[in-house]
Design a protein around this motif. Structure first.
Motif, PDB file in Angstrom:
ATOM      1  N   ILE A 132      -2.282   5.806  13.023  1.00 47.74           N
ATOM      2  CA  ILE A 132      -3.071   4.663  13.486  1.00 47.74           C
ATOM      3  C   ILE A 132      -3.496   4.855  14.930  1.00 47.74           C
ATOM      4  O   ILE A 132      -4.666   4.662  15.283  1.00 47.74           O
ATOM      5  N   ILE A 133      -2.557   5.249  15.776  1.00 51.80           N
ATOM      6  CA  ILE A 133      -2.877   5.452  17.197  1.00 51.80           C
ATOM      7  C   ILE A 133      -3.937   6.538  17.351  1.00 51.80           C
ATOM      8  O   ILE A 133      -4.905   6.388  18.111  1.00 51.80           O
ATOM      9  N   PHE A 134      -3.774   7.637  16.602  1.00 48.99           N
ATOM     10  CA  PHE A 134      -4.756   8.725  16.669  1.00 48.99           C
ATOM     11  C   PHE A 134      -6.142   8.234  16.252  1.00 48.99           C
ATOM     12  O   PHE A 134      -7.146   8.502  16.935  1.00 48.99           O
ATOM     13  N   LYS A 135      -6.213   7.495  15.149  1.00 45.57           N
ATOM     14  CA  LYS A 135      -7.512   7.053  14.639  1.00 45.57           C
ATOM     15  C   LYS A 135      -8.145   5.987  15.521  1.00 45.57           C
ATOM     16  O   LYS A 135      -9.374   5.951  15.671  1.00 45.57           O
ATOM     17  N   LEU A 136      -7.344   5.123  16.112  1.00 46.47           N
ATOM     18  CA  LEU A 136      -7.889   4.142  17.049  1.00 46.47           C
ATOM     19  C   LEU A 136      -8.477   4.831  18.271  1.00 46.47           C
ATOM     20  O   LEU A 136      -9.570   4.490  18.736  1.00 46.47           O
ATOM     21  N   ASP A 142     -11.260   0.409  13.605  1.00 45.11           N
ATOM     22  CA  ASP A 142     -11.638  -0.663  14.528  1.00 45.11           C
ATOM     23  C   ASP A 142     -10.417  -1.424  15.011  1.00 45.11           C
ATOM     24  O   ASP A 142     -10.388  -1.920  16.144  1.00 45.11           O
ATOM     25  N   ALA A 143      -9.414  -1.554  14.157  1.00 42.63           N
ATOM     26  CA  ALA A 143      -8.194  -2.282  14.513  1.00 42.63           C
ATOM     27  C   ALA A 143      -7.095  -1.895  13.539  1.00 42.63           C
ATOM     28  O   ALA A 143      -7.334  -1.179  12.563  1.00 42.63           O
ATOM     29  N   THR A 148       4.940  -3.582  17.239  1.00 43.64           N
ATOM     30  CA  THR A 148       4.734  -3.349  18.665  1.00 43.64           C
ATOM     31  C   THR A 148       6.000  -3.775  19.424  1.00 43.64           C
ATOM     32  O   THR A 148       6.915  -4.318  18.806  1.00 43.64           O
ATOM     33  N   PRO A 149       6.080  -3.532  20.722  1.00 43.73           N
ATOM     34  CA  PRO A 149       5.071  -2.967  21.615  1.00 43.73           C
ATOM     35  C   PRO A 149       5.016  -1.441  21.525  1.00 43.73           C
ATOM     36  O   PRO A 149       6.034  -0.790  21.346  1.00 43.73           O
ATOM     37  N   LEU A 150       3.800  -0.911  21.651  1.00 38.75           N
ATOM     38  CA  LEU A 150       3.597   0.534  21.595  1.00 38.75           C
ATOM     39  C   LEU A 150       3.326   1.120  22.979  1.00 38.75           C
ATOM     40  O   LEU A 150       3.464   2.311  23.184  1.00 38.75           O
ATOM     41  N   ASN A 151       2.874   0.258  23.898  1.00 41.02           N
ATOM     42  CA  ASN A 151       2.630   0.681  25.284  1.00 41.02           C
ATOM     43  C   ASN A 151       1.658   1.857  25.368  1.00 41.02           C
ATOM     44  O   ASN A 151       1.875   2.815  26.114  1.00 41.02           O
ATOM     45  N   PRO A 275      -8.719  -0.784  20.146  1.00 37.16           N
ATOM     46  CA  PRO A 275      -9.075  -0.127  21.402  1.00 37.16           C
ATOM     47  C   PRO A 275      -9.571  -1.144  22.427  1.00 37.16           C
ATOM     48  O   PRO A 275     -10.252  -2.120  22.081  1.00 37.16           O
ATOM     49  N   LYS A 276      -9.243  -0.927  23.686  1.00 34.83           N
ATOM     50  CA  LYS A 276      -9.636  -1.870  24.730  1.00 34.83           C
ATOM     51  C   LYS A 276     -11.152  -1.970  24.898  1.00 34.83           C
ATOM     52  O   LYS A 276     -11.654  -2.967  25.407  1.00 34.83           O
ATOM     53  N   ASN A 277     -11.882  -0.935  24.430  1.00 34.04           N
ATOM     54  CA  ASN A 277     -13.343  -0.990  24.529  1.00 34.04           C
ATOM     55  C   ASN A 277     -13.997  -1.491  23.239  1.00 34.04           C
ATOM     56  O   ASN A 277     -15.218  -1.425  23.085  1.00 34.04           O
TER      57      ASN A 277
END
Length: 313
Positions: A132-136, A142-143, A148-151, A275-277
């Motif tokens: 998930i982290i890699f794909k995000l 998209d989400a 969490t938390p994953l930091n 993602p923050k963007n």
């Protein structure tokens, strides 16, 4: 150079193979190769070292790929900006969910969501947290919904709910007659765990302590199924921990073997992450409100102790 050429570069960088990248981009391999050659000629550098198998990025190629990701992602966001301005909640939305959350949470909210937002095309994948982290980070999701938390620096987390852990204690076990159990009652050497790669396994490892006089394990188990762990516990091979939502669908004969923890109850934090963007905030808000609406009646625990989902170092 064009956005399409940059998309071809990213495809080859990801798959490390021109033929496979062409298939994923729905073009012929000669077309993709020619367009990448054009951008290399225009820049006067080599993006890929074709002498290596699989194909590798050159040093400058890696820098170009990093920038190309930003450019392509921002170009994809233009339609998102227009949709948000118009108040339109629709289009494709790629959502990842970890395996220990998917079977319990998804049936609770999916029907409500698609009825309320029929113009959104949800593309849902069951993935472990690492994927998930890699794909995000690479624009392929998209989400996601994960523990969490994953930091993670580039990922934002919105907490959806706190889900307590519940112990499954078979009859005959020395803790079976307890109404509630303490964390100190847990012995990692007798707890049946999910296979490596599941963050719930890491939750349990972070919660429990191994006995000082632990004996060698009688058997080694790798299972991705809570049902398997429950059946093995019933056979007298140990105990296990379950997420609270998973316990709601157990048979009544199995529910009598559940033991809640004393407060503060150990729990996992479940969040909607993105993602923050990310600019599809209107869809993210719709997901958050839909899920909050269905879980607030099912999970009412507040006095909890959050256990980290990060792997034990």
């Amino acid at each position: 150079m064009t956005i399409t050429q940059l998309q071809y570069v990213l495809a080859v960088a990801e798959h490390k193979n021109f033929t496979l990248a062409a298939e994923k981009c729905f073009v012929t391999q000669p077309t993709l190769s020619m367009q990448i050659q054009k951008i290399e000629d225009e820049l006067g550098i080599l993006i890929f070292d074709r002498s290596k198998k699989p194909i590798q990025l050159t040093e400058i190629g890696q820098k170009i790929v990093n920038q190309a990701k930003n450019i392509v992602n921002e170009a994809d966001r233009i339609q998102d900006i227009v949709d948000q301005q118009k108040g339109f909640v629709g289009g494709e939305f790629r959502l990842g969910i970890i395996p220990t959350i998917m079977p319990t949470l998804l049936p609770m909210f999916l029907n409500n969501f698609i009825k309320k937002y029929p113009k959104v095309k949800l593309v849902i994948e069951e993935l472990n947290t690492e994927d998930i982290i890699f794909k995000l980070n690479n624009g392929h999701l998209d989400a996601a919904i994960a523990a969490t938390p994953l930091n993670e620096e580039k990922i934002k987390e919105i907490v959806l709910y706190f889900e307590p852990f519940v112990a499954y204690i078979p009859e005959g076990h020395n803790h079976f007659n307890k109404k509630e159990i303490e964390i100190s009652d847990l012995n990692l050497d007798e707890i049946l765990l999910l296979q490596d790669g599941h963050c719930f396994r890491d939750n349990v490892l972070n919660l429990c302590k191994r006995s000082d006089n632990a004996e060698a394990a009688r058997f080694q188990l790798e299972s991705g199924s809570f049902e398997t762990l429950i059946k093995l516990a019933d056979e007298g091979l140990g105990t296990t921990l379950l997420p609270y939502l998973h316990t709601l669908d157990l048979k009544e004969t199995d529910k009598v073997k559940l033991r809640h923890f004393t407060e503060p109850k150990p729990a996992r934090e479940v969040s909607l992450i993105y993602p923050k963007n990310e600019l599809k905030i209107h869809i993210i808000d719709a997901l958050r409100s839909t899920i909050a609406g269905v879980v607030k009646g099912a999970i009412v625990f507040q006095n909890v102790q959050i256990v980290s989902p990060k792997p034990v170092k």
